[in-house]
Scaffold this motif. Structure first.
Motif, short mmCIF file in Angstrom:
data_model
loop_
_atom_site.label_atom_id
_atom_site.label_comp_id
_atom_site.label_asym_id
_atom_site.label_seq_id
_atom_site.Cartn_x
_atom_site.Cartn_y
_atom_site.Cartn_z
N GLU A 25 0.83 -1.44 0.30
CA GLU A 25 0.13 -0.10 0.20
C GLU A 25 1.08 1.19 0.16
N MET A 26 0.66 2.48 -0.48
CA MET A 26 1.38 3.84 -0.74
C MET A 26 1.27 4.09 1.08
N PRO A 27 2.27 4.96 1.64
CA PRO A 27 2.48 5.20 2.61
C PRO A 27 1.32 6.40 2.15
N MET A 28 1.33 7.28 3.56
CA MET A 28 0.52 8.58 3.39
C MET A 28 1.55 9.48 4.15
N GLY A 29 1.34 10.39 3.44
CA GLY A 29 2.05 11.55 3.57
C GLY A 29 1.52 12.78 5.05
N ASN A 74 -10.99 8.06 9.92
CA ASN A 74 -10.83 9.52 8.77
C ASN A 74 -9.07 9.15 7.78
N ILE A 75 -8.48 8.90 8.38
CA ILE A 75 -7.22 8.12 7.50
C ILE A 75 -7.10 6.56 7.21
N TRP A 76 -8.30 5.96 7.83
CA TRP A 76 -8.32 4.54 7.09
C TRP A 76 -10.02 4.89 5.60
N THR A 83 -7.52 9.06 -1.28
CA THR A 83 -8.09 10.64 -1.63
C THR A 83 -7.53 11.23 -0.09
N THR A 84 -7.81 12.25 -0.31
CA THR A 84 -7.37 13.37 1.80
C THR A 84 -8.13 12.89 2.83
N ALA A 85 -7.41 12.78 3.59
CA ALA A 85 -8.40 13.52 5.05
C ALA A 85 -7.78 14.96 5.79
N LYS A 155 -2.43 12.65 3.10
CA LYS A 155 -2.59 12.08 1.96
C LYS A 155 -2.01 10.77 1.25
N PRO A 156 -2.38 10.09 0.69
CA PRO A 156 -0.97 9.27 0.42
C PRO A 156 0.36 9.69 -0.63
N LEU A 157 1.37 9.67 -0.45
CA LEU A 157 2.28 10.01 -0.74
C LEU A 157 2.56 10.32 -2.48
#
Length: 284
Positions: A25-29, A74-76, A83-85, A155-157
């Motif tokens: 899975e793409m990390p979140m930034g 919300n991050i989940w 998308t963006t939280a 959001k996704p990195l």
């Protein structure tokens, strides 16, 4: 590379880096910004649960808890929808999360009792700490950094533009890939204590503690996901590691020099791939 830009070299190497780790899975930034996002979603607006308003009896706690929306939830959702939280002082979702995100400090007495021994005629309490007094001391040590800008965006990195740089990178994974991240963090820093795992709500582990360590001049990767209340927003057997972007960047760039290229890691990677297949997930 300008100070606020994401390194294009990291962007280019990221797919190979994740594949070699076995992260599917793409990390979140995460970044704090002055600009309200036009995409994604946020919790619904709620009144601000500040200690000052609490002391004046101005907080309608029934309404605040009635509008509850967990930060990790919300991050989940942002992870699932790619998308963006985003959050703000009015769109925080969880009154405890508002503290951990840096939108108010100190923590309110209502949350201190809710997390520890409970509130008569309102909540039996989460019982995560033995007493309100002990929890006050813990929150004083935690001391979240005040939010430097109005909006906290996650959001996704790979959705960060060339003029954006995250402060933190959140990698969600099961143990084998986390093993690689853990070892790689020390490989690039030569610090055997570079990975920490302090007690916290899950959002505190993801956001507050890594920012707090950076503020102290002690950059740390934080291993989190232990909060029982937030486990429902993580996959089965999943944890996360939250890393300061400079550390994550060093790990991406120096991975080819490390144990990730050895036969030892090939063995671990096979286990990671078996886990991916078992859970019916696609590789990175």
């Amino acid at each position: 590379m300008q100070q606020n830009d994401i390194d294009t070299t990291v962007t280019e190497r990221l797919p190979q880096f994740l594949a070699r780790l076995g992260i599917a899975e793409m990390p979140m930034g995460l970044v704090y910004t002055d600009t309200e996002p036009q995409e994604g979603f946020s919790p619904e607006p709620l009144e601000r649960p500040t200690p000052e308003r609490e002391q004046r009896g101005e907080v309608n706690w029934q309404a605040v808890f009635g509008g509850f929306s967990c930060v990790m939830g919300n991050i989940w959702r942002a992870r699932k929808k790619r998308t963006t939280a985003w959050f703000s002082a009015d769109r925080y979702g969880c009154p405890g999360g508002s503290f951990f995100l840096g939108f108010h400090s100190p923590q309110t007495e209502t949350i201190i009792h809710y997390v520890s021994t409970g509130i008569p005629n309102f909540s039996e309490g989460e019982r995560y700490c033995e007493s309100p007094e002990a929890l006050r001391r813990i929150f004083a040590i935690t001391d979240p950094r005040p939010a430097p800008k109005p909006f906290c965006v996650i959001k996704p990195l790979d959705q960060f533009g060339p003029d954006e740089q995250p402060e933190l990178v959140l990698c969600f994974s099961r143990p084998e890939p986390l093993c690689g991240l853990h070892q790689l963090a020390t490989f690039v820093t030569n610090d055997p204590e570079v990975v920490a795992s302090p007690w916290s709500a899950a959002c505190g582990g993801a956001i507050t503690w890594p920012l707090r360590y950076m503020e102290r001049g002690e950059p740390r990767a934080v291993l989190g996901g232990w909060d029982p209340s937030a486990r429902k927003f993580l996959k089965t057997d999943e944890l996360f590691m939250s890393l300061p972007y400079p550390l994550f960047r060093g790990m991406v760039l120096r991975a080819p020099e490390s144990f990730l290229m050895t036969h030892t890691w090939d063995t671990v990677l096979k286990k990671a791939e078996r886990s991916t297949r078992t859970w019916g997930e696609s590789p990175a």
